[in-house]
Design a protein around this motif. Structure first.
Motif, PDB file in Angstrom:
ATOM      1  N   GLY A  61      35.046  20.632  32.679  1.00 52.47           N
ATOM      2  CA  GLY A  61      35.865  21.806  32.354  1.00 52.47           C
ATOM      3  C   GLY A  61      35.216  23.111  32.789  1.00 52.47           C
ATOM      4  O   GLY A  61      34.063  23.144  33.236  1.00 52.47           O
ATOM      5  N   ASP A  62      35.980  24.192  32.589  1.00 52.59           N
ATOM      6  CA  ASP A  62      35.531  25.520  33.044  1.00 52.59           C
ATOM      7  C   ASP A  62      34.280  26.010  32.326  1.00 52.59           C
ATOM      8  O   ASP A  62      33.613  26.925  32.797  1.00 52.59           O
ATOM      9  CB  ASP A  62      36.653  26.544  32.817  1.00 52.59           C
ATOM     10  N   ARG A  63      33.982  25.416  31.195  1.00 48.39           N
ATOM     11  CA  ARG A  63      32.856  25.934  30.405  1.00 48.39           C
ATOM     12  C   ARG A  63      31.515  25.784  31.117  1.00 48.39           C
ATOM     13  O   ARG A  63      30.539  26.418  30.740  1.00 48.39           O
ATOM     14  CB  ARG A  63      32.798  25.255  29.037  1.00 48.39           C
ATOM     15  N   GLN A 116      40.817  25.311  25.746  1.00 46.19           N
ATOM     16  CA  GLN A 116      39.814  25.250  26.817  1.00 46.19           C
ATOM     17  C   GLN A 116      38.584  26.066  26.422  1.00 46.19           C
ATOM     18  O   GLN A 116      38.686  27.255  26.134  1.00 46.19           O
ATOM     19  CB  GLN A 116      40.422  25.835  28.091  1.00 46.19           C
ATOM     20  N   LYS A 117      37.422  25.414  26.419  1.00 42.03           N
ATOM     21  CA  LYS A 117      36.191  26.150  26.143  1.00 42.03           C
ATOM     22  C   LYS A 117      35.715  26.816  27.425  1.00 42.03           C
ATOM     23  O   LYS A 117      35.754  26.194  28.493  1.00 42.03           O
ATOM     24  CB  LYS A 117      35.111  25.212  25.630  1.00 42.03           C
ATOM     25  N   VAL A 118      35.292  28.045  27.323  1.00 42.07           N
ATOM     26  CA  VAL A 118      34.729  28.720  28.494  1.00 42.07           C
ATOM     27  C   VAL A 118      33.397  29.347  28.109  1.00 42.07           C
ATOM     28  O   VAL A 118      33.091  29.516  26.929  1.00 42.07           O
ATOM     29  CB  VAL A 118      35.666  29.817  29.044  1.00 42.07           C
ATOM     30  N   THR A 119      32.610  29.679  29.122  1.00 38.11           N
ATOM     31  CA  THR A 119      31.334  30.368  28.896  1.00 38.11           C
ATOM     32  C   THR A 119      31.442  31.767  29.474  1.00 38.11           C
ATOM     33  O   THR A 119      31.900  31.934  30.598  1.00 38.11           O
ATOM     34  CB  THR A 119      30.192  29.620  29.614  1.00 38.11           C
ATOM     35  N   GLY A 179      28.865  34.285  30.415  1.00 38.24           N
ATOM     36  CA  GLY A 179      27.415  34.340  30.526  1.00 38.24           C
ATOM     37  C   GLY A 179      26.887  35.624  31.133  1.00 38.24           C
ATOM     38  O   GLY A 179      27.636  36.583  31.336  1.00 38.24           O
ATOM     39  N   TYR A 185      35.639  36.091  23.230  1.00 40.66           N
ATOM     40  CA  TYR A 185      36.641  35.514  24.130  1.00 40.66           C
ATOM     41  C   TYR A 185      36.590  33.971  24.170  1.00 40.66           C
ATOM     42  O   TYR A 185      37.650  33.327  24.148  1.00 40.66           O
ATOM     43  CB  TYR A 185      36.569  36.097  25.545  1.00 40.66           C
ATOM     44  N   TRP A 199      33.847  41.603  23.232  1.00 43.40           N
ATOM     45  CA  TRP A 199      34.878  40.816  23.895  1.00 43.40           C
ATOM     46  C   TRP A 199      34.274  39.575  24.554  1.00 43.40           C
ATOM     47  O   TRP A 199      34.833  38.485  24.474  1.00 43.40           O
ATOM     48  CB  TRP A 199      35.609  41.703  24.904  1.00 43.40           C
ATOM     49  N   VAL A 234      32.250  47.247  23.339  1.00 48.79           N
ATOM     50  CA  VAL A 234      33.513  46.554  23.619  1.00 48.79           C
ATOM     51  C   VAL A 234      33.263  45.362  24.542  1.00 48.79           C
ATOM     52  O   VAL A 234      33.771  44.253  24.299  1.00 48.79           O
ATOM     53  CB  VAL A 234      34.535  47.533  24.256  1.00 48.79           C
ATOM     54  N   LEU A 249      40.537  43.564  29.774  1.00 53.98           N
ATOM     55  CA  LEU A 249      40.507  44.302  28.504  1.00 53.98           C
ATOM     56  C   LEU A 249      39.384  45.360  28.410  1.00 53.98           C
ATOM     57  O   LEU A 249      39.670  46.511  28.078  1.00 53.98           O
ATOM     58  CB  LEU A 249      40.434  43.329  27.326  1.00 53.98           C
ATOM     59  N   PRO A 250      38.111  45.002  28.716  1.00 56.68           N
ATOM     60  CA  PRO A 250      37.073  46.039  28.575  1.00 56.68           C
ATOM     61  C   PRO A 250      37.336  47.288  29.417  1.00 56.68           C
ATOM     62  O   PRO A 250      37.236  48.401  28.889  1.00 56.68           O
ATOM     63  CB  PRO A 250      35.788  45.312  28.986  1.00 56.68           C
ATOM     64  N   LEU A 280      44.965  33.145  31.008  1.00 58.13           N
ATOM     65  CA  LEU A 280      44.476  33.967  29.892  1.00 58.13           C
ATOM     66  C   LEU A 280      43.123  34.602  30.201  1.00 58.13           C
ATOM     67  O   LEU A 280      42.782  35.675  29.684  1.00 58.13           O
ATOM     68  CB  LEU A 280      44.372  33.080  28.635  1.00 58.13           C
ATOM     69  N   ASN A 281      42.359  33.926  31.082  1.00 54.28           N
ATOM     70  CA  ASN A 281      41.017  34.425  31.400  1.00 54.28           C
ATOM     71  C   ASN A 281      41.017  35.818  32.018  1.00 54.28           C
ATOM     72  O   ASN A 281      39.995  36.506  31.987  1.00 54.28           O
ATOM     73  CB  ASN A 281      40.307  33.475  32.365  1.00 54.28           C
ATOM     74  N   LEU A 307      30.928  26.804  34.032  1.00 57.35           N
ATOM     75  CA  LEU A 307      30.728  27.966  34.896  1.00 57.35           C
ATOM     76  C   LEU A 307      30.147  29.124  34.086  1.00 57.35           C
ATOM     77  O   LEU A 307      30.426  29.250  32.887  1.00 57.35           O
ATOM     78  CB  LEU A 307      32.054  28.397  35.525  1.00 57.35           C
ATOM     79  N   ALA A 308      29.358  29.985  34.750  1.00 52.34           N
ATOM     80  CA  ALA A 308      28.706  31.089  34.049  1.00 52.34           C
ATOM     81  C   ALA A 308      29.695  32.118  33.541  1.00 52.34           C
ATOM     82  O   ALA A 308      29.419  32.842  32.586  1.00 52.34           O
ATOM     83  CB  ALA A 308      27.692  31.760  34.963  1.00 52.34           C
ATOM     84  N   GLN A 309      30.855  32.213  34.168  1.00 53.34           N
ATOM     85  CA  GLN A 309      31.912  33.061  33.632  1.00 53.34           C
ATOM     86  C   GLN A 309      33.268  32.430  33.945  1.00 53.34           C
ATOM     87  O   GLN A 309      33.387  31.684  34.923  1.00 53.34           O
ATOM     88  CB  GLN A 309      31.819  34.493  34.133  1.00 53.34           C
ATOM     89  N   PRO A 310      34.264  32.724  33.123  1.00 54.23           N
ATOM     90  CA  PRO A 310      35.538  32.026  33.296  1.00 54.23           C
ATOM     91  C   PRO A 310      36.194  32.384  34.627  1.00 54.23           C
ATOM     92  O   PRO A 310      36.129  33.544  35.048  1.00 54.23           O
ATOM     93  CB  PRO A 310      36.395  32.537  32.131  1.00 54.23           C
ATOM     94  N   LEU A 350      42.158  38.259  30.793  1.00 57.49           N
ATOM     95  CA  LEU A 350      41.869  39.187  29.689  1.00 57.49           C
ATOM     96  C   LEU A 350      40.391  39.553  29.633  1.00 57.49           C
ATOM     97  O   LEU A 350      40.031  40.669  29.261  1.00 57.49           O
ATOM     98  CB  LEU A 350      42.282  38.556  28.354  1.00 57.49           C
ATOM     99  N   VAL A 351      39.542  38.592  29.980  1.00 56.03           N
ATOM    100  CA  VAL A 351      38.092  38.856  29.933  1.00 56.03           C
ATOM    101  C   VAL A 351      37.759  40.041  30.830  1.00 56.03           C
ATOM    102  O   VAL A 351      36.965  40.910  30.463  1.00 56.03           O
ATOM    103  CB  VAL A 351      37.294  37.625  30.433  1.00 56.03           C
TER     104      VAL A 351
END
Lengths: 689, 172
Positions: free
Chosen positions: B98-100, A400-403, A405, A390, A386, A382, B117-118, B110-111, B102-105, B113-114
């Motif tokens: 932009g936020d991309r 918006q693109k996000v990473t 990592g 995501y 996800w 999961v 959710l798990p 909405l972020n 960064l190593a994590q949002p 949810l990352v």
């Protein structure tokens, strides 16, 4: 000629596979054996037909027929022949053909088994295999044809098409673009086939699972029939993942082996559900429990196999919009959705039939622990799923693109992996059906004492990382328990029959390959865990610009820059190669040669590290930059990767363990489930009274 | 008077000379300080490691071999020289790309949810497992197993008893 032959063969294969589906459906519906047999032969025919296609592509690649777009894109005159052959899976079209070819091979192999006692399953196995094959063939023929060629139109314009437009001439480019340099590594020669073998092999257990669902067979026959397929699929997928990690370590030049990249995750997800499935089926076999759960797992695994191929082939990872624009992306998406919904519909239909035959009787029984094992595997799945999707969801809904990592994955999956290691140390000692704290404690106290002693030793030796202390302790528990299990078995045989210990070990393993092969795999996982803990928690690095004669120091090593040379080589590369002398505590350890290759044909650079490997650690040096004219100085990045080689040793052990577990046993009589059987004499499917 | 003036001007010259000498020493000292403050590659990489290449997919900035990333690393070095903190530099890249990067949002909107959710799904899984484990009971199978163990023990005792009996019969 060859493009037409290969393309023609592709089209005929599609027709044949559609015929197999139709014939199998008619045979099943009308209870007519001859139609099913005809479908079986049709599926069998797909393999030689697709072999013809594959041979055509390989000949085109080797002969440098650059008028074919695929050949132009993935080969060049400077590439050695073996790379031209492996360029078959170096591009989108070729890799899809390769996928389909393996599917045809496995589908054919399945039809060759004895079906006397499982004729009711045969039509559905043919249908599921043929539908999967037909889907890929449609993708290839309609959207990713590897045989399309360059044409010059009478108007002077250029066109890419399969057949010659009126009055057009073939264009013969002088040379091709060449294979992506990253794919020219020996690891890449083996990595994709292994991964694809794993992907495609998992279609077979799914096909049998669906056949069992549709025909209403609620016994574990389908699991027993596909046990070896599942294990082999899992082994190939594991080898693919390990080789991919090794390739990343050797070629990508960032000092690591796993980046939680979506492409890596795409292959990792079916592995996770497949591993949960491998454990879970044992519960059904031994105790008749979790029939529904096993169906869910095999459906998940199949869907994730297709999803993994979709992720890597649709362009969706670079952008959601690229997916929408790509030709095959939406088709893959629809196929995954439709096959998943149909599978779930059959599962719901048979939900009541798949009721467990018993109940769990103990919290500490093997099946209870396997259930927790499944929970942890699915928990990791999961997280990975996800984390992978995501960024696409974010882009879709917010633009918006996000990473997502490694920090996200490491913090969320780390505790779950530790839990799995702990279970690996406990579960082998618990009994099926019933275990108590007392019986488990009695079996566990010796290995547990060993692990706790190790914990104290590690702490005294100066290790203060909580993650490392917990990880190494639970890994050692799993190792001690596994070794203890081997020892107990050997000793029992030695005491009973006086065999020497080596003979006892051999016979013990031979008598129960599945169990002891599984234990060897557990040991391999411990090895890999040690390697992962070493590099993840103890990796150090430094970077600096140094002139010839100057040094960088890290973890007791001294790296001294001697010289740097730039030169062209015959295979179309410009190589910048540094010579470094390595010493540790004043002792000379030889030289390393980190280099940067620049491929003229594809205009791409590749960073190849210089690595000194021991069982203890790796010294890993990358050439970051240099002064091209005077070569008076260069920038190096040096990594110290403790214990990393245990990861690769573990990989080798995993293959050995998988072979032991999957090695065929002498034919055993397997109890038949009450079910319909096929009577060849009458040519009709009938139900057993 | 003249001699006094001469002495005074000599003193002035000597003073200026010493000031100049002192300043001459100061210049290299200032340079040395500047060199010590000049960020090393490792200091740059500490920040670059936490940023992702805005051009290449999923590659941290510290190891990305492209020319663009080399320039961005140089930019981090410039910002460090200018006295920017790590957070300021990271924010600069976020503002630019932009936020991309960064190593994590970042945990907002909405972020969330990352991150939510798990664990929610996992807790759901725990509930399912708990419900299954809750069904655990001493089923007939368990009783059967216990009785099997007892039977084995019983059979063993029986065999021993029979052996004893045979021995007695042999004696008689």
């Amino acid at each position: 000629m060859l493009p037409n032959l290969g393309y023609g063969s592709l089209v005929i294969t599609l027709i044949v596979s559609i015929y197999a589906i139709v014939s199998a459906v008619i045979g099943e519906r009308k209870n007519l054996y001859k139609y099913v047999e005809s479908a079986r032969l049709a599926l069998l025919l797909t393999f030689p037909l697709l072999t013809l296609t594959v041979i055509s592509i390989v000949i085109l690649l080797v002969n440098q027929n650059y008028e074919v777009q695929y050949v132009f894109n993935v080969t060049s005159s400077t590439m050695p022949t073996y790379l031209k052959v492996t360029a078959l899976w170096g591009g989108q079209s070729g890799s899809l053909v390769f996928w389909a070819w393996l599917m045809a091979a496995f589908g054919s192999a399945v039809t060759l088994r004895k079906w006397d006692r499982d004729h009711d399953l045969l039509p559905w196995v043919i249908i599921v295999s043929s539908v999967t094959l037909a889907f890929f063939l449609i993708m290839i023929i309609a959207f990713e044809n590897p045989f399309i060629r360059f044409w010059t139109l009478p108007s002077g314009g250029e066109l890419v098409a399969m057949f010659a437009p009126a009055g057009s001439q073939l264009i013969h480019p002088f040379d091709g673009r060449g294979l992506n340099p990253l794919l020219r590594h020996p690891g890449m020669v083996i990595h994709p086939p292994m991964l694809y073998l794993g992907f495609v092999s998992f279609v077979i257990p799914y096909a049998f699972g669906m056949a069992a669902l549709i025909t209403g067979r609620s016994d574990d026959r389908w699991i027993r029939l596909t046990r070896r397929w599942t294990l082999v699929a899992w082994m190939f997928l594991s080898i693919g993942l390990i080789l991919g990690s090794r390739w990343a370590y050797d070629v990508l030049g960032w000092g690591g082996y796993w980046a939680w990249d979506p492409v890596e995750n795409a292959a990792f997800m079916p592995w996770l559900s497949g591993t949960a499935f491998l454990h879970s089926v044992m519960i059904q076999e031994k105790r008749g429990l979790f029939k529904r759960w096993n169906m869910i797992l095999v459906i998940f695994t199949y869907s994730l196999v297709i999803f993994g191929t979709f992720l890597t082939r649709s362009g969706v990872l670079s952008s959601v919009h690229a997916f929408a624009q790509s030709a095959i992306g939406p088709m893959f998406f629809i196929y995954i959705g439709v096959s998943f919904i149909i599978s779930l519909a059959f599962l719901i239909k048979r939900w009541d039939d798949l009721r467990s035959e018993g109940v769990m009787t103990s919290l500490l029984s093997r099946e209870s622990l396997f259930l927790i094992n499944n929970l942890l595997f699915i928990g990791i799945l999961v997280v990975v799923f996800w984390g992978t999707v995501y960024p696409l969801i974010s882009e879709l809904f917010t633009g918006q693109k996000v990473t997502v990592g490694p920090p996200f994955y490491n913090s969320t999956t780390g505790p779950l992996f530790a839990g799995l290691l702990l279970l690996m140390g406990i579960a082998p000692l618990s009994a099926w059906g019933h275990s108590t704290w007392k019986t488990l404690g009695k079996a566990l106290w010796i290995p547990a004492t060993g692990s706790l002693t190790l914990l104290v030793v590690l702490f005294i030796s100066g290790i203060r990382s909580i993650g490392a202390l917990i990880g190494l302790t639970v890994a050692s528990l799993a190792a001690f328990v596994t070794i203890y299990e081997f020892w107990r078995g050997m000793k029992a045989r030695h005491n009973r029959s006086g065999e020497n210990y080596l003979v006892a070990l051999w016979k013990l393993t031979a008598r129960n390959r599945r169990r002891y092969g599984g234990y060897v795999i557990h040991l391999s996982v411990v090895f890999m865990a040690i390697g992962i803990i070493g590099i993840e928690l103890f990796q150090t690095e430094t970077q600096g610009r140094i002139a010839p004669g100057e040094s960088l120091s890290l973890a007791g090593y001294t790296v001294t820059f001697k010289n740097l040379a730039e030169f062209d080589v015959a295979d179309g590369r410009n190589v910048a190669r540094a010579v470094l002398s390595i010493s540790k505590d004043g002792k000379d350890l030889g030289e390393l040669y980190p280099r940067r290759d620049f491929y003229y044909d594809s205009q791409q650079p590749m960073t190849i590290p210089g690595v000194r490997s021991t069982i203890e650690d790796d010294l890993y040096v990358i050439l970051v930059n240099w002064e091209q004219i005077s070569s008076r100085g260069a920038t190096f990045k040096v990594f110290h990767n403790p214990l990393i080689n245990w990861l690769w040793y573990g990989g080798i052990l995993l293959v050995i363990g998988s072979f032991i577990a999957a090695w065929p046993d002498p034919e055993k009589e397997i109890e038949l489930a009450p079910s319909r059987i096929m009577k060849k004499e009458t040519g009709r499917l009938v139900s057993k009274p | 008077m003249n001699s006094n003036n001469k002495v005074l001007s000599r003193k002035k010259i000597t003073f200026v000379f010493f000031i100049l000498i002192f300043l001459m020493f100061l210049i290299p000292i200032k340079n040395v300080i500047a060199q010590n403050d000049y960020p090393t590659d490792d200091q740059v990489n500490v920040i670059a490691k936490e940023l992702y290449c805005p051009v290449c997919e999923n590659i941290p900035l510290d190891v990305c071999p492209t020319q663009a990333c080399a320039q961005w690393r140089a930019l981090i070095k410039e910002k460090l020289i200018a006295g920017w903190s790590k957070d300021e530099i990271k924010q600069y890249f976020v503002d630019q790309y932009g936020d991309r990067v960064l190593a994590q949002p970042p945990a907002r909107g909405l972020n969330w949810l990352v991150y939510i959710l798990p664990p929610v799904v996992f807790v759901g899984g725990i509930v399912v497992v708990y419900l299954n484990l809750k069904k655990i009971k001493k089923s007939p199978e368990k009783i059967l197993q216990d009785s099997t163990i007892n039977n084995e023990k019983y059979l063993h005792e029986m065999e021993e008893a029979l052996n004893d009996l045979n021995k007695k019969e042999d004696l008689t």
